[in-house]
Design a protein around this motif. Structure first.
Motif, PDB file in Angstrom:
ATOM      1  N   THR A 247       0.787  -1.245   0.000  1.00  0.00           N
ATOM      2  CA  THR A 247       0.000   0.000   0.000  1.00  0.00           C
ATOM      3  C   THR A 247       0.813   1.287   0.000  1.00  0.00           C
ATOM      4  O   THR A 247       0.270   2.341  -0.287  1.00  0.00           O
ATOM      5  CB  THR A 247      -0.942   0.038   1.211  1.00  0.00           C
ATOM      6  N   ALA A 274      -6.054  -9.459   6.312  1.00  0.00           N
ATOM      7  CA  ALA A 274      -7.188  -8.963   5.528  1.00  0.00           C
ATOM      8  C   ALA A 274      -7.754  -7.703   6.161  1.00  0.00           C
ATOM      9  O   ALA A 274      -8.089  -6.731   5.456  1.00  0.00           O
ATOM     10  CB  ALA A 274      -8.262 -10.038   5.418  1.00  0.00           C
ATOM     11  N   GLN A 275      -7.853  -7.694   7.472  1.00  0.00           N
ATOM     12  CA  GLN A 275      -8.365  -6.525   8.180  1.00  0.00           C
ATOM     13  C   GLN A 275      -7.416  -5.333   8.025  1.00  0.00           C
ATOM     14  O   GLN A 275      -7.843  -4.195   7.817  1.00  0.00           O
ATOM     15  CB  GLN A 275      -8.564  -6.855   9.657  1.00  0.00           C
ATOM     16  N   ALA A 278      -7.716  -4.018   4.513  1.00  0.00           N
ATOM     17  CA  ALA A 278      -9.029  -3.413   4.259  1.00  0.00           C
ATOM     18  C   ALA A 278      -9.036  -1.921   4.575  1.00  0.00           C
ATOM     19  O   ALA A 278      -9.801  -1.160   3.974  1.00  0.00           O
ATOM     20  CB  ALA A 278     -10.096  -4.142   5.079  1.00  0.00           C
ATOM     21  N   LYS A 279      -8.168  -1.503   5.486  1.00  0.00           N
ATOM     22  CA  LYS A 279      -8.084  -0.079   5.820  1.00  0.00           C
ATOM     23  C   LYS A 279      -7.620   0.743   4.622  1.00  0.00           C
ATOM     24  O   LYS A 279      -7.838   1.959   4.571  1.00  0.00           O
ATOM     25  CB  LYS A 279      -7.126   0.124   6.992  1.00  0.00           C
ATOM     26  N   ASN A 281      -8.457  -0.296   1.498  1.00  0.00           N
ATOM     27  CA  ASN A 281      -9.372  -0.720   0.420  1.00  0.00           C
ATOM     28  C   ASN A 281      -8.680  -1.622  -0.600  1.00  0.00           C
ATOM     29  O   ASN A 281      -8.915  -1.520  -1.806  1.00  0.00           O
ATOM     30  CB  ASN A 281      -9.990   0.490  -0.287  1.00  0.00           C
ATOM     31  N   GLU A 283      -8.308  -4.870  -2.581  1.00  0.00           N
ATOM     32  CA  GLU A 283      -9.136  -5.988  -3.022  1.00  0.00           C
ATOM     33  C   GLU A 283      -8.314  -7.267  -2.959  1.00  0.00           C
ATOM     34  O   GLU A 283      -7.233  -7.347  -3.548  1.00  0.00           O
ATOM     35  CB  GLU A 283      -9.615  -5.760  -4.460  1.00  0.00           C
ATOM     36  N   LEU A 284      -8.831  -8.270  -2.256  1.00  0.00           N
ATOM     37  CA  LEU A 284      -8.116  -9.530  -2.118  1.00  0.00           C
ATOM     38  C   LEU A 284      -8.747 -10.598  -2.996  1.00  0.00           C
ATOM     39  O   LEU A 284      -9.972 -10.676  -3.126  1.00  0.00           O
ATOM     40  CB  LEU A 284      -8.137 -10.000  -0.662  1.00  0.00           C
ATOM     41  N   LEU A 294     -11.146 -17.048   4.175  1.00  0.00           N
ATOM     42  CA  LEU A 294     -11.731 -15.729   3.872  1.00  0.00           C
ATOM     43  C   LEU A 294     -12.751 -15.902   2.753  1.00  0.00           C
ATOM     44  O   LEU A 294     -12.475 -15.590   1.591  1.00  0.00           O
ATOM     45  CB  LEU A 294     -10.631 -14.752   3.451  1.00  0.00           C
ATOM     46  N   THR A 296     -15.235 -14.319   1.689  1.00  0.00           N
ATOM     47  CA  THR A 296     -15.784 -13.157   0.979  1.00  0.00           C
ATOM     48  C   THR A 296     -14.838 -12.597  -0.077  1.00  0.00           C
ATOM     49  O   THR A 296     -15.236 -11.720  -0.848  1.00  0.00           O
ATOM     50  CB  THR A 296     -16.125 -12.032   1.974  1.00  0.00           C
ATOM     51  N   ILE A 297     -13.595 -13.105  -0.127  1.00  0.00           N
ATOM     52  CA  ILE A 297     -12.662 -12.545  -1.108  1.00  0.00           C
ATOM     53  C   ILE A 297     -12.910 -13.165  -2.483  1.00  0.00           C
ATOM     54  O   ILE A 297     -13.562 -14.201  -2.607  1.00  0.00           O
ATOM     55  CB  ILE A 297     -11.196 -12.744  -0.679  1.00  0.00           C
ATOM     56  N   TYR A 312      -4.462  -1.384  -5.951  1.00  0.00           N
ATOM     57  CA  TYR A 312      -4.811  -1.903  -4.629  1.00  0.00           C
ATOM     58  C   TYR A 312      -5.497  -3.260  -4.761  1.00  0.00           C
ATOM     59  O   TYR A 312      -6.655  -3.441  -4.387  1.00  0.00           O
ATOM     60  CB  TYR A 312      -5.697  -0.904  -3.898  1.00  0.00           C
TER      61      TYR A 312
END
Length: 413
Positions: A247, A274-275, A278-279, A281, A283-284, A294, A296-297, A312
């Motif tokens: 990042t 992942a958390q 996520a800060k 944004n 995308e995983l 995980l 939801t990825i 990102y």
């Protein structure tokens, strides 16, 4: 349209002057140029804003590469000063020995000659390239992208003003104002005048130059960089490294694109990283084992594993051993920069020795693959090939060599 023959001839003439300059003279010019950039800071930013205003059809990640501000201009000025402070390689004799015939032979550093650089949306390359080519006795012909043409042209104008003030040939640095593909192709074929061509930019640009150039090319690579989190990793350290590598500046080639993680710590660690990502944004995307942890990825496809995102986005691979991690990374990487996070000495040494890349890290971010951070003052690019140069290219990598031989009347029988 640029007259490439005239540009090539002028570059050769300027190189003859540069190759004879004293180190102190070169350093004085570089320091004067740093001062000039600081003096012209407001105008440089103004010109750069004009480029940004017209660059409406480029991806957001390229906007970051194109943008200049006070901090980045100061970094360019400091780069010039750092190059001035570095030892001058020209004239150095790397080694000397005496043969059985009584000849004393030395291997001496000399300039390559005229260097052509084709690059995209990175105005800092304009100044970095000049600093390194000038200090190493070479002249440079620049062909930047159309998106940064005004900025690059103004920066070259500033550099040339200092050269004129010092009674030096301003053709030591020249820029093409015609950014068409036709002119770029002609530059790639300018074998009579260019000694080497260095592309910097997207994998598509680099591939095109390598495929079509008749001038010898030093390939600087795209960066599909990996962080491998070993089962013996300090997980807090791993998080800091992954977040920084992904990042801190995702649009550059030394940013991490892939996270490879040992299955022994995946269940514990993946929710944490992942958390943290996520800060920002991020995308995983993941393989089946990562998505079990995980759900939801997104799904990482075969195309993802070899892709440089410059964005990102990060893909995750779960493995069962350091051997599997090394095999995966060597299969998909671009031989740029790879890192392992581990407290296990044997695993770290295996990773260092078996990973095929220009730069291999233990417990550090891949973002350090940079000539400035390596102490080179700046870099001409990061070479991912194995001939002539590999990794960040500083002054020594912009030299060639010749043998100097002393005798006292020997003739060969």
């Amino acid at each position: 349209m640029d007259n490439l023959e005239q540009i090539g001839q002028a570059a050769q003439q300027a190189e003859q002057q540069l190759s004879q300059m004293k180190t102190s003279e070169k350093n004085d010019v570089l320091r004067a140029m740093a001062k000039k950039l600081r003096q012209q800071q407001d105008e440089i930013i103004k010109v750069n804003q004009n480029d940004l205003a017209t660059a409406t059809d480029i991806p957001a990640n390229f906007v970051d590469r194109l943008t200049l501000n006070e901090e980045r201009i100061e970094q360019m000025a400091q780069g010039l000063e750092q190059v001035a402070a570095l030892p001058d390689p020209i004239g150095n004799v790397d080694k000397m020995w005496r043969t059985e015939d009584g000849l004393q032979i030395g291997k001496q550093r000399v300039p390559i000659g005229v260097i052509g650089i084709i690059y995209e949306a990175r105005p800092n390359v304009t100044v970095d390239a000049f600093a390194l080519t000038f200090k190493s006795g070479n002249t440079v012909v620049l062909r930047g992208g159309k998106e940064a043409l005004q900025t690059n042209s103004y920066l070259v104008e500033c550099l040339q003003t200092v050269l004129r003030d010092k009674q030096l040939n301003e053709a030591a640095v020249q820029i093409l104002h015609d950014t068409s593909h036709e002119t770029a192709q002609k530059l790639m074929e300018l074998t009579e005048y260019l000694d080497v061509l260095i592309p910097r930019g997207s994998s598509r640009l680099i591939k095109s130059v390598v495929q079509h150039a008749k001038v010898p090319v030093i390939e600087t690579g795209a960066g599909n960089c990996h962080i491998y989190v070993d089962e013996f990793a300090q997980l807090k350290m791993a998080t800091d490294i992954v977040v920084n590598a992904k990042t801190q500046r995702p649009s550059v080639c030394n940013a991490a694109e892939k996270l490879v993680i040992h299955s022994a710590v995946a269940k514990q660690y993946l929710p944490t990283i992942a958390q943290a990502l996520a800060k920002f944004n991020v995308e995983l995307r993941g393989d089946d084992r990562a998505r079990e942890i995980l759900p939801t990825i997104g799904v990482a496809s075969e195309d993802d594993w070899g892709r440089e995102y410059n964005d990102y986005i990060m893909a995750i691979k779960v493995v069962d051993s350091v051997d599997e991690a090394i095999k995966h990374i060597n299969h998909y990487n671009t031989k740029h920069s790879e890192a392992i996070v581990t407290d296990n000495y044997e695993n770290s040494q295996q990773f260092l020795q078996q990973i095929d890349a220009a730069c291999v890290y233990v417990n550090a971010s891949t973002r350090f693959t940079d000539g400035f951070k390596f102490g080179f003052g700046a870099e001409i690019g990061i070479s991912t090939q194995k001939l002539h140069a590999r990794g960040p290219m500083g002054l020594n990598e912009l030299t060639s060599s010749k043998y100097i031989i002393y005798g006292n009347g020997q003739i060969r029988a």
